[in-house]
Enzyme design. Sequence first.
Site, mmCIF file in Angstrom:
data_model
loop_
_atom_site.group_PDB
_atom_site.id
_atom_site.type_symbol
_atom_site.label_atom_id
_atom_site.label_comp_id
_atom_site.label_asym_id
_atom_site.label_seq_id
_atom_site.Cartn_x
_atom_site.Cartn_y
_atom_site.Cartn_z
ATOM 1 N N GLU A 129 8.369 0.998 -0.483
ATOM 2 C CA GLU A 129 6.943 0.684 -0.576
ATOM 3 C C GLU A 129 6.207 0.991 0.726
ATOM 4 O O GLU A 129 6.379 0.280 1.721
ATOM 5 C CB GLU A 129 6.742 -0.788 -0.939
ATOM 6 N N GLU A 146 0.544 -7.030 -8.590
ATOM 7 C CA GLU A 146 0.723 -7.676 -7.284
ATOM 8 C C GLU A 146 -0.647 -7.895 -6.628
ATOM 9 O O GLU A 146 -1.012 -7.229 -5.664
ATOM 10 C CB GLU A 146 1.641 -6.845 -6.381
#
Length: 306
Positions: free
Chosen positions: A187, A282
Amino acid sequence: MERRSFIKKSAAAASLTGMGITSVNALTKTSKTTFSSDPFKMKFAPHLGMFKNHAGTDPIDQINFMADQGFTAFEDNNMMKRDVALQTKIGEALAKRNMTMGVFVIQKGGNLKNTLAAGKQEFIDIFLNGCKNAVEVAKRVNAKWLTVVPGGFQRRLPIGIQDSNVIEALRRGADILQPHGLTMVLEPLSDSPDLYLQRSDQTYMICKAVNNPACKILFDIYHLQKTEGHIIRNIDLTWDEIGYFQIGDNPGRKEPTTGEINYKNIFKHIQNKGFNGVLGMEHGNSIEGKKGELAVINAYRETSNF
């Protein structure tokens, strides 16, 4: 009831139903509310706490609430921190409701700590131990994707040396995960200029160098909108290494429709390219309480209506 009045009320109710959330007594001004149970066309994955005002604090009740609203996936960054008994219960609940488990984070001490770019054996050992422990957690919840953040940038080391250190460590991690059918997803983040991994092209290069199907990109649209923009173009450029998406609008990191990102176009583009994986939600809720939870559900109904 006069015909004109009946038509107006019927049209109002139909409008609410078309948005995917039906306020059962909207016309009588009561607060009782139900939701569409139609499955979303994409695997959007809420997290614990997102619907606590409707579902309560129990994790299993929250998962059941998500499933009842049509969500077919779930993610939990903190899964490795939860006790084994709860992990097992979550896995059982997801299986019962036919929900896909999304990512959880491989614990290595924090996003900026124990950086793989430094090439230090103690940091590598922490990461590899995290990979080994993650295998057992993944079995309990039937997870397939595990988030990895390599750590901080090392200003005293040339970037080529840092790249090599990260690639070598990730190769070793992938060797642990691949035999179990697990994939680490790297990420790139926008949280700090001190992070090593920040761009999609950089992450793409690393995945190519690791050269293992157990190492892919976690394309977090919120973070990458902040660092580079051109979301659809960069999705296309890095497509063959993307394993997972995460969602959040910018500014604010709240649900789609609250910021500048055209999520309806992005979701349509991703689906048209054939993506059938998980898209993690998220982000926070832009409005507190039950009203905010309704707004989140409605935002996903609206942006996936194409």
